[in-house]
Design a protein around this motif. Sequence first.
Motif, PDB file in Angstrom:
ATOM      1  N   PHE A 210     -57.567   6.754  34.571  1.00  0.00           N
ATOM      2  CA  PHE A 210     -57.548   8.420  34.319  1.00  0.00           C
ATOM      3  C   PHE A 210     -55.998   8.800  34.447  1.00  0.00           C
ATOM      4  O   PHE A 210     -55.479   8.738  35.451  1.00  0.00           O
ATOM      5  CB  PHE A 210     -58.313   9.113  35.414  1.00  0.00           C
ATOM      6  N   MET A 211     -55.278   9.021  33.388  1.00  0.00           N
ATOM      7  CA  MET A 211     -53.854   9.409  33.260  1.00  0.00           C
ATOM      8  C   MET A 211     -53.626  10.662  33.743  1.00  0.00           C
ATOM      9  O   MET A 211     -54.566  11.666  33.724  1.00  0.00           O
ATOM     10  CB  MET A 211     -53.533   9.237  31.767  1.00  0.00           C
ATOM     11  N   ASP A 212     -52.394  10.875  34.083  1.00  0.00           N
ATOM     12  CA  ASP A 212     -51.763  12.249  34.402  1.00  0.00           C
ATOM     13  C   ASP A 212     -51.982  13.393  33.366  1.00  0.00           C
ATOM     14  O   ASP A 212     -52.386  14.561  33.715  1.00  0.00           O
ATOM     15  CB  ASP A 212     -50.453  12.290  34.835  1.00  0.00           C
ATOM     16  N   ASP A 213     -51.812  13.058  32.207  1.00  0.00           N
ATOM     17  CA  ASP A 213     -52.061  14.190  31.097  1.00  0.00           C
ATOM     18  C   ASP A 213     -53.480  14.069  30.681  1.00  0.00           C
ATOM     19  O   ASP A 213     -53.743  15.028  29.566  1.00  0.00           O
ATOM     20  CB  ASP A 213     -51.204  13.456  29.745  1.00  0.00           C
ATOM     21  N   GLY A 214     -54.432  13.844  31.495  1.00  0.00           N
ATOM     22  CA  GLY A 214     -55.858  14.072  31.172  1.00  0.00           C
ATOM     23  C   GLY A 214     -56.801  12.954  30.367  1.00  0.00           C
ATOM     24  O   GLY A 214     -57.842  13.221  30.165  1.00  0.00           O
ATOM     25  N   ARG A 215     -55.791  12.036  29.679  1.00  0.00           N
ATOM     26  CA  ARG A 215     -56.488  11.099  28.713  1.00  0.00           C
ATOM     27  C   ARG A 215     -57.150   9.882  29.653  1.00  0.00           C
ATOM     28  O   ARG A 215     -56.845   9.784  30.986  1.00  0.00           O
ATOM     29  CB  ARG A 215     -55.246  10.372  28.210  1.00  0.00           C
ATOM     30  N   VAL A 216     -58.150   9.388  29.275  1.00  0.00           N
ATOM     31  CA  VAL A 216     -59.030   8.255  29.793  1.00  0.00           C
ATOM     32  C   VAL A 216     -58.551   6.979  29.084  1.00  0.00           C
ATOM     33  O   VAL A 216     -59.086   6.854  27.804  1.00  0.00           O
ATOM     34  CB  VAL A 216     -60.364   8.465  29.874  1.00  0.00           C
ATOM     35  N   LEU A 217     -58.343   5.826  29.707  1.00  0.00           N
ATOM     36  CA  LEU A 217     -58.065   4.553  28.936  1.00  0.00           C
ATOM     37  C   LEU A 217     -59.161   3.759  29.468  1.00  0.00           C
ATOM     38  O   LEU A 217     -59.464   3.887  30.865  1.00  0.00           O
ATOM     39  CB  LEU A 217     -56.721   4.007  29.479  1.00  0.00           C
ATOM     40  N   VAL A 218     -59.553   2.842  28.664  1.00  0.00           N
ATOM     41  CA  VAL A 218     -60.712   2.006  29.110  1.00  0.00           C
ATOM     42  C   VAL A 218     -60.318   0.608  28.510  1.00  0.00           C
ATOM     43  O   VAL A 218     -59.625   0.538  27.336  1.00  0.00           O
ATOM     44  CB  VAL A 218     -61.977   2.324  28.435  1.00  0.00           C
ATOM     45  N   GLY A 219     -60.760  -0.502  29.189  1.00  0.00           N
ATOM     46  CA  GLY A 219     -60.421  -1.917  28.835  1.00  0.00           C
ATOM     47  C   GLY A 219     -59.057  -2.459  29.052  1.00  0.00           C
ATOM     48  O   GLY A 219     -58.504  -2.203  30.093  1.00  0.00           O
ATOM     49  N   ASN A 220     -58.724  -3.233  28.075  1.00  0.00           N
ATOM     50  CA  ASN A 220     -57.577  -3.987  28.245  1.00  0.00           C
ATOM     51  C   ASN A 220     -56.153  -3.175  28.519  1.00  0.00           C
ATOM     52  O   ASN A 220     -55.283  -3.348  29.131  1.00  0.00           O
ATOM     53  CB  ASN A 220     -57.287  -5.079  27.554  1.00  0.00           C
ATOM     54  N   ASP A 221     -56.152  -1.825  27.671  1.00  0.00           N
ATOM     55  CA  ASP A 221     -55.138  -0.915  28.125  1.00  0.00           C
ATOM     56  C   ASP A 221     -55.106  -0.216  29.389  1.00  0.00           C
ATOM     57  O   ASP A 221     -54.120  -0.248  29.996  1.00  0.00           O
ATOM     58  CB  ASP A 221     -55.511   0.294  27.052  1.00  0.00           C
ATOM     59  N   ALA A 222     -56.296   0.085  30.123  1.00  0.00           N
ATOM     60  CA  ALA A 222     -56.479   0.366  31.435  1.00  0.00           C
ATOM     61  C   ALA A 222     -56.052  -0.462  32.340  1.00  0.00           C
ATOM     62  O   ALA A 222     -55.641  -0.153  33.515  1.00  0.00           O
ATOM     63  CB  ALA A 222     -58.063   0.858  31.458  1.00  0.00           C
ATOM     64  N   LYS A 223     -56.540  -1.940  32.092  1.00  0.00           N
ATOM     65  CA  LYS A 223     -56.005  -2.912  32.960  1.00  0.00           C
ATOM     66  C   LYS A 223     -54.602  -2.518  33.410  1.00  0.00           C
ATOM     67  O   LYS A 223     -53.975  -3.010  34.427  1.00  0.00           O
ATOM     68  CB  LYS A 223     -56.415  -4.436  32.747  1.00  0.00           C
ATOM     69  N   LYS A 224     -53.758  -2.668  32.278  1.00  0.00           N
ATOM     70  CA  LYS A 224     -52.278  -2.425  32.398  1.00  0.00           C
ATOM     71  C   LYS A 224     -51.849  -1.195  33.383  1.00  0.00           C
ATOM     72  O   LYS A 224     -50.605  -1.189  33.881  1.00  0.00           O
ATOM     73  CB  LYS A 224     -51.321  -2.094  31.100  1.00  0.00           C
ATOM     74  N   GLN A 225     -52.662  -0.348  33.878  1.00  0.00           N
ATOM     75  CA  GLN A 225     -52.341   0.700  34.329  1.00  0.00           C
ATOM     76  C   GLN A 225     -52.618   0.403  35.859  1.00  0.00           C
ATOM     77  O   GLN A 225     -52.147   1.279  36.727  1.00  0.00           O
ATOM     78  CB  GLN A 225     -53.304   2.087  34.081  1.00  0.00           C
ATOM     79  N   ILE A 226     -53.263  -0.542  36.177  1.00  0.00           N
ATOM     80  CA  ILE A 226     -53.413  -0.963  37.640  1.00  0.00           C
ATOM     81  C   ILE A 226     -52.338  -0.934  38.463  1.00  0.00           C
ATOM     82  O   ILE A 226     -52.109  -0.305  39.579  1.00  0.00           O
ATOM     83  CB  ILE A 226     -54.310  -2.229  37.557  1.00  0.00           C
ATOM     84  N   ILE A 227     -51.159  -1.138  37.860  1.00  0.00           N
ATOM     85  CA  ILE A 227     -49.875  -1.346  38.471  1.00  0.00           C
ATOM     86  C   ILE A 227     -49.131   0.292  38.579  1.00  0.00           C
ATOM     87  O   ILE A 227     -48.607   0.479  39.650  1.00  0.00           O
ATOM     88  CB  ILE A 227     -48.969  -2.594  38.052  1.00  0.00           C
ATOM     89  N   THR A 228     -49.015   0.456  37.468  1.00  0.00           N
ATOM     90  CA  THR A 228     -48.446   1.957  37.325  1.00  0.00           C
ATOM     91  C   THR A 228     -49.184   3.073  37.556  1.00  0.00           C
ATOM     92  O   THR A 228     -48.440   4.287  38.313  1.00  0.00           O
ATOM     93  CB  THR A 228     -48.008   2.086  35.643  1.00  0.00           C
ATOM     94  N   ASN A 229     -50.271   2.972  37.622  1.00  0.00           N
ATOM     95  CA  ASN A 229     -51.267   4.236  38.053  1.00  0.00           C
ATOM     96  C   ASN A 229     -52.289   3.595  38.967  1.00  0.00           C
ATOM     97  O   ASN A 229     -53.576   4.015  38.911  1.00  0.00           O
ATOM     98  CB  ASN A 229     -51.918   4.877  36.887  1.00  0.00           C
ATOM     99  N   PRO A 230     -52.313   3.124  40.066  1.00  0.00           N
ATOM    100  CA  PRO A 230     -52.761   2.464  41.135  1.00  0.00           C
ATOM    101  C   PRO A 230     -54.017   3.293  41.531  1.00  0.00           C
ATOM    102  O   PRO A 230     -55.323   2.850  41.757  1.00  0.00           O
ATOM    103  CB  PRO A 230     -52.007   1.853  41.884  1.00  0.00           C
TER     104      PRO A 230
END
Lengths: 180, 520
Positions: free
Chosen positions: B38-58
């Motif tokens: 769940f991004m700060d701007d309200g977007r929701v990412l799913v899948g391999n894109d979302a996985k990249k966020q584990i570090i930056t948006n833990p």
Amino acid sequence: MPEDPNIHPDWAAEAKDIADSLDLLDYFQILGAEIEAPAEELKLRYHQLQRNYHPDTFFSSPDLELRAAVTKIAKRVAEAYVILRDPQKRAKYTRDIAGPERAQRLRYSEDSEREARQEKVEELGRTAQGRKLWAKAQDCLRRGDLQGAQRDLQTALLFERDNERFKTKLDEIKAQLGAR
Amino acid sequence: MGIDLGTSYTCVAIIEDGMPTVIPNEWGERTHASVVSFMDDGRVLVGNDAKKQIITNPDNTVYSAKRLIGRFYFSEEVRKARSVVPYNIVEGTNNSVRIQIRDTMYSVPELSAIVLKEMRQVVENHTGQTVTKAVITVPAYFNDNQRQATKDAGKIAGLDVLRIINEPTAAALSYGFGQGYNQRVVLYDLGGGTFDVSILDIGDDVFEVISTAGDTYLGGDDFDDRIMHWLADSFEQQQKVDLRKDKYALQKLKEAAEKAKIGLSEHEVVQIHIPLIYTDENGYSLDFSTTLSRAEFNQMVMDLVQRTFKVCDEALQSARITASEVDCIILVGGPTRLPIIRSSVRHYFQKQPLTDVDPDEVVAMGAAIQAHALLDNQQSTYLLDVTPLTLRLGTVGGYTERIIDKNTPIPIERTRSFTTATDFQERVRIKIYQGESNLLAENTLLGEFEFSGFRVAMRGEVTIEVTFEIDADGIVNVSARDLETGAQASTTLSLSSGLSDAEVDQAISRNEGMVVADRA
């Protein structure tokens, strides 16, 4: 009830009849096998019946009664298979349905299970002394010492007065001694 | 469609021209990380894109949700997850698990539903048609609560869940479909978070599961954790700093660990390099470099590998066969690519495991075959699966009584009679459990049922017949009737960790309104 166009109406009617009469059949009759049928044959019968009545085959059928009927049959077929594939349960069940309470014993119930457990305990004796004396009596018999076996069993029965297995064996020995 | 909803990765397949086919997304990816961000701007990412966020948006990125699905908040697994994941796991009603993302509470099925909805989107993009009917797979060793929760996830995603099937069974179907085999096969299924073994007899078109055993606390993640802790230990030795205290560094270590593990499937030694993992009090940033050899790794995970064979022992014992009576071993799940797994399996069964099935895709393909079979009257395969856990009834004094044994074929039913214990008793309560212990506390509570509406009379005069059914999804249903009058007693279920109908409806509308962001 809408009929299923893919299924012959006679077949559907028969399946519904079978489902209604399941409670009158024993597990061997449900699987369509003889009492003596070997385990492999029961497995083949189980597979064959699941081919005919597997609920998945009728998953999209508009005939809800038929779906309920095949599900009921499939469940009972599985029940029959599960009990009969276990050699101990099968032996107990086969005796039960040959007995006077056949009508109440067509399904293997928690009573059957409790009795089976009980029988297993009885087999060896319920008390430590009973078990020990039973084993001693067995040793005597192997040596051909009938008198010794008789003595041990009589003592064993002091500990377990109503152990049918002990009693039966003792009667056998008495008969053998009497015949001499 | 068939969906393999994994702990780490999810895969979707359909039947195309009579063949099960994995559907890639528009970037050609065939498996998709089971991660929602769940991004700060309200977007929701799913899948391999979302996985990249584990570090930056833990804090706002949820992974490994399957480890939590259908579990009680007080369970061991949830406790463990709370200590390792950076997102916020909180307690909801009835001991349930909720995940807090900023100010919003999500149930676990709701988060899994976002992944499922994405899979539906992948298929719809591919076929250009609306697709709602799905078979979803679960680990064979999942209990009723976990199966129910997975079914709820499907519902929330707007899917018509035709069936929940077991992952190893789906894999067997994919292997044996249309081949006319007569074989006894073992499925060794090591996933991201769970391990299952199933033994099947395949007889032409019949797939009969003889036994299944599993460990829902053992998976590829645990192998990653071993590397991660090894990395943290060596960094601590070099720099006297414990990286485990830093969420951000920990995620970096985890990512590096998974990469190293995968690398070791092909190489004898891998280089691990993590730039800027730590910033000291002087603002000086440190990189971390090391190497890991296959031999070192094998030693780290040997006990985990041994645990899988304890489970194999159990499955063989239940099936009353020995390892030598097995015709074929099929490996399922990404971690089975590890050389240590392959050689240990070969050693245990004294037979080369089959390698021509793709361990990441075989389950989804099997699920697609089953979905197709359920919708097509010309169906020609028959799945005879079993229940993995013993169904039990709670009795007095903290004990339980067996009702349906584990490894019993499903669907199946069993009836029990209960007589009233007090005069003018109006209701009968029973508690149902799943597990392998006679002790109540060592089993999982499925639910509490209350029956009323039967004849009210002196004690012992009323007999209520209760039917316990396990359906083809492996889900438990309970019904009761008054034996004498034949009147159906009404049933209410309480105290399960599952979602109420109202909660599911609420989640459906929230899910419908959620837009998954396109890849930047």
